[in-house]
Scaffold this active site. Sequence first.
Site, PDB file in Angstrom:
ATOM      1  N   GLY A  21       0.842  -1.195   0.000  1.00 31.11           N
ATOM      2  CA  GLY A  21       0.000   0.000   0.000  1.00 31.11           C
ATOM      3  C   GLY A  21       0.870   1.236   0.000  1.00 31.11           C
ATOM      4  O   GLY A  21       2.049   1.163   0.337  1.00 31.11           O
ATOM      5  N   CYS A  42       5.295  -6.053   1.466  1.00 30.63           N
ATOM      6  CA  CYS A  42       5.711  -4.649   1.552  1.00 30.63           C
ATOM      7  C   CYS A  42       5.054  -3.953   2.750  1.00 30.63           C
ATOM      8  O   CYS A  42       5.376  -4.271   3.889  1.00 30.63           O
ATOM      9  CB  CYS A  42       5.416  -3.962   0.222  1.00 30.63           C
ATOM     10  SG  CYS A  42       6.278  -2.406   0.057  1.00 30.63           S
ATOM     11  N   TYR A  43       4.102  -3.042   2.527  1.00 26.07           N
ATOM     12  CA  TYR A  43       3.430  -2.389   3.660  1.00 26.07           C
ATOM     13  C   TYR A  43       2.816  -3.428   4.598  1.00 26.07           C
ATOM     14  O   TYR A  43       2.821  -3.268   5.827  1.00 26.07           O
ATOM     15  CB  TYR A  43       2.341  -1.456   3.111  1.00 26.07           C
ATOM     16  CG  TYR A  43       1.508  -0.752   4.172  1.00 26.07           C
ATOM     17  CD1 TYR A  43       2.005   0.362   4.841  1.00 26.07           C
ATOM     18  CD2 TYR A  43       0.222  -1.200   4.488  1.00 26.07           C
ATOM     19  CE1 TYR A  43       1.244   1.001   5.818  1.00 26.07           C
ATOM     20  CE2 TYR A  43      -0.542  -0.562   5.446  1.00 26.07           C
ATOM     21  CZ  TYR A  43      -0.029   0.549   6.112  1.00 26.07           C
ATOM     22  OH  TYR A  43      -0.787   1.184   7.066  1.00 26.07           O
ATOM     23  N   HIS A  75       7.693  -7.226  -4.000  1.00 30.92           N
ATOM     24  CA  HIS A  75       6.388  -7.628  -4.552  1.00 30.92           C
ATOM     25  C   HIS A  75       6.511  -8.932  -5.353  1.00 30.92           C
ATOM     26  O   HIS A  75       6.902  -8.899  -6.522  1.00 30.92           O
ATOM     27  CB  HIS A  75       5.845  -6.509  -5.449  1.00 30.92           C
ATOM     28  CG  HIS A  75       5.401  -5.323  -4.662  1.00 30.92           C
ATOM     29  ND1 HIS A  75       4.151  -5.210  -4.115  1.00 30.92           N
ATOM     30  CD2 HIS A  75       6.077  -4.217  -4.290  1.00 30.92           C
ATOM     31  CE1 HIS A  75       4.051  -4.077  -3.444  1.00 30.92           C
ATOM     32  NE2 HIS A  75       5.209  -3.452  -3.530  1.00 30.92           N
ATOM     33  N   GLU A 113       4.162 -10.581  -6.595  1.00 34.52           N
ATOM     34  CA  GLU A 113       3.060 -10.718  -7.555  1.00 34.52           C
ATOM     35  C   GLU A 113       3.349 -10.099  -8.921  1.00 34.52           C
ATOM     36  O   GLU A 113       2.662 -10.384  -9.892  1.00 34.52           O
ATOM     37  CB  GLU A 113       1.777 -10.111  -6.961  1.00 34.52           C
ATOM     38  CG  GLU A 113       1.753  -8.587  -6.791  1.00 34.52           C
ATOM     39  CD  GLU A 113       2.410  -8.092  -5.497  1.00 34.52           C
ATOM     40  OE1 GLU A 113       3.228  -8.829  -4.929  1.00 34.52           O
ATOM     41  OE2 GLU A 113       2.125  -6.959  -5.077  1.00 34.52           O
ATOM     42  N   SER A 150     -27.066  -8.839 -23.871  1.00 31.58           N
ATOM     43  CA  SER A 150     -26.606  -7.943 -24.936  1.00 31.58           C
ATOM     44  C   SER A 150     -25.923  -8.724 -26.051  1.00 31.58           C
ATOM     45  O   SER A 150     -25.724  -8.205 -27.140  1.00 31.58           O
ATOM     46  CB  SER A 150     -25.605  -6.942 -24.352  1.00 31.58           C
ATOM     47  OG  SER A 150     -24.395  -7.611 -24.013  1.00 31.58           O
ATOM     48  N   GLY A 151     -25.532  -9.966 -25.746  1.00 28.68           N
ATOM     49  CA  GLY A 151     -24.767 -10.728 -26.741  1.00 28.68           C
ATOM     50  C   GLY A 151     -23.275 -10.624 -26.468  1.00 28.68           C
ATOM     51  O   GLY A 151     -22.480 -11.323 -27.068  1.00 28.68           O
ATOM     52  N   ASP A 155     -19.976 -11.145 -21.123  1.00 27.29           N
ATOM     53  CA  ASP A 155     -20.408 -11.253 -19.724  1.00 27.29           C
ATOM     54  C   ASP A 155     -21.878 -11.658 -19.592  1.00 27.29           C
ATOM     55  O   ASP A 155     -22.209 -12.589 -18.859  1.00 27.29           O
ATOM     56  CB  ASP A 155     -20.163  -9.933 -18.973  1.00 27.29           C
ATOM     57  CG  ASP A 155     -18.732  -9.470 -19.126  1.00 27.29           C
ATOM     58  OD1 ASP A 155     -17.889 -10.297 -19.498  1.00 27.29           O
ATOM     59  OD2 ASP A 155     -18.458  -8.276 -18.884  1.00 27.29           O
ATOM     60  N   LYS A 180     -12.200 -11.318 -16.038  1.00 29.78           N
ATOM     61  CA  LYS A 180     -12.649 -11.497 -17.425  1.00 29.78           C
ATOM     62  C   LYS A 180     -12.157 -12.815 -18.054  1.00 29.78           C
ATOM     63  O   LYS A 180     -12.923 -13.535 -18.684  1.00 29.78           O
ATOM     64  CB  LYS A 180     -12.145 -10.315 -18.258  1.00 29.78           C
ATOM     65  CG  LYS A 180     -12.709 -10.257 -19.648  1.00 29.78           C
ATOM     66  CD  LYS A 180     -14.025  -9.559 -19.639  1.00 29.78           C
ATOM     67  CE  LYS A 180     -14.610  -9.385 -21.007  1.00 29.78           C
ATOM     68  NZ  LYS A 180     -15.842  -8.605 -20.947  1.00 29.78           N
TER      69      LYS A 180
END
Length: 512
Positions: free
Chosen positions: A54, A81-82, A168, A170, A222-223, A226, A368
Site C-alpha cells: 500500500g 511490503c506495507y 512484490h 506478484e 446484450s450478446g 459477460d 474477465k
Amino acid sequence: MKEHILIIDFGSQYSQLIARRVREYKVYCEICTPEISPDRIRKMKPRGIIFSGGPSSLTQKNAPRCDPAIFELGIPLLGICYGMQLIADHFQGNVGKASSREYGRTELFIDDSTDLFNGLGKKIVTWMSHEDKVIDPPAGFKPLAHTRNSAVASFADRKKRIFGVQFHPEVVHTPQGKEILRNFLFEVCGCKGLWTMRHFITESIRQIRSEVGNGQVVLGLSGGVDSSVAAVLLHRALGKRLHCIFVNNGLLRTGEAEKVQETFARHFHMNFHYIDAEKQFLRQLKDVIDPERKRKIIGRLFVRVFEREAKKLKNIGFLAQGTLYPDVIESCSVFGGPSAMIKSHHNVGGLPKKMDLKLIEPLKYLFKDEVRLLGLELGLPEDVINRHPFPGPGLAVRIIGEVTKERCEILRQADWRLIEEIKKAGWYKKIWQAFTVLLPVKSVGVMGDERTYENVVAIRAVTSLDGMTADWARMPSGLLARISNRIINEVKGVNRVAYDISSKPPATIEWE
Ligand code: XMP
C-alpha cells in the site's frame, strides 16, 4: 468454497494482481478491505491471509490498519511490503525510514530456504518499492533474506506461521515471485489447488438455486461475453425460470441480432424475448450530434424498453447482471481508485433501479479471462467468447454526427468486411478491438471516369490488455490494402478509407 485465501487490500495497485496469481494456482481467493472483522474471517475459514502492499507509511496518523485480533487467528499470514511492515509493527518490531529507499529491480539474497523460498537458490531478482523498512524484526521472527540496503527483506515466525516480504512477488518484475506465492499457498497454507471451473459451476448452481428458490429471474442479454456467460450459467441452474430480454436498438453490427437469437433461443432453448426497438431508438436519435447526449438517450431508452418488457413477465423477483469482480472491487473500494471515474460514462447499459427486484450477479467473483473459461466450459461457441468488446451505445458512437438508418447500414457493411478480412488473416485474436468509424465529411474520388463525392470511413484497430491504455495495431500493409479495397469497391457510398494511428492516451479507443 472449501479452499480459500483472503487478501486484505491496504490500497495497493497490485491487489488484483495478487488475486490473479493465487487463482492461477487454482486456489480461490477474495479481496476485502482492512475493515473486515475477525469474526467474519473466522466464519469464512480461509486457509491463509495475504496483506497487500500500500502507498501509506505507518508513521502517518491515518495509515490503514486492520483489527489487531486478525494477527491472533492462527491462520497463516503473508505480508507484502506495507503488509510486512504492519506485521512487524503489530508484534513490536522496529519499522522506520530506510536510509536509502529501494525502488525497482533489487537483488535479494536468500538466507533461509526452508519454506517460502524453497527451491529458489541463493539469489533472486525482486521488485521493490518502499521508503520504510523493517529495521529489527519482532521477537520470535527470523530474517529469511536480505538485500544490500535491508538486513530484513523477509522474515518469518514459523510457530505462528506468519511471513513477510519487503518486495512484490506478484509482479512480473519478480520473475520467481510466482514460486514464492506457490510456496506460501501449498507449503505454508496446505492448499491443494482444487478450484476449477467445473467446481465453480457446481458451486454457483447450488448458490443460485438457494438464492432464487422458486422465483423467476430476468436478465438483459446484450450478446457480449459477460451477459452471455451469465445467461448460460443461470439457465443451467434455473431452466425456463430465467427470462432473457434482448433489445435490438438498431445500432448493432451485421448479423448480431440473428446470432444472439440462434445461440440462446435455438441452441440453448432459453426463454428468450426479442424486442425490436430500432425505430424508437433512431427516432430519438434524430438530429442528435453530441456524443454524450447520444449515450444518455440510448441509456435511458434502453432502461424504459427493458422495464416495459420485464413488467409483462409474471412473478419476476430477481434481476440478473453479468457484473465482474474488478467492478465489484472498484465500487466497494475504500480507496476509490481513479479507474472508477474513468468507467462511469460507460455504464449506459445500466439497468432499472426502481424495479424493486433483488439483484443476482453470478459472475461477481470472476475476472474477465475466468469468465471466458467458464463460458467455454458451459458450451458457449468460441466466437461468442472471444468477441471484441462492443460499446452499449453501439454504432451510434461510431457514426460521427447524426445517426440515421442509412448511415448505420453503410457502417455495418464496412465493419463486416473489416472483421471478415481480419479474421481471414488470423489477426482477430491479436487485436483488442477493431471497427470502422463513419465520418461526417465527404471527399472527392474517381470511379471509372466518374467523379465521386462520397463518405470517408476510418479504421480503428487497437491492441490493449484492459482497454485502459491502447496502441494502434501494426497490421500488415497487405491486410490494410485488402480491407481498403473491399470497403471502397463493395460498400456503396464510401470512396475513401483512412487508418487511425493514435494511441490511448491521448486518444480514446472509440471516436466519441
Ligand atoms: P474508450 O473509448 O473510452 O473505450 O477508450 C474504452 C473501452 O470502453 C468501451 N466503451 C464503452 N462501452 N458503453 C460501453 O458499454 C460506452 O458508452 C462505451 N464507450 C466506450 C470501448 O469500446 C472500449 O472497449
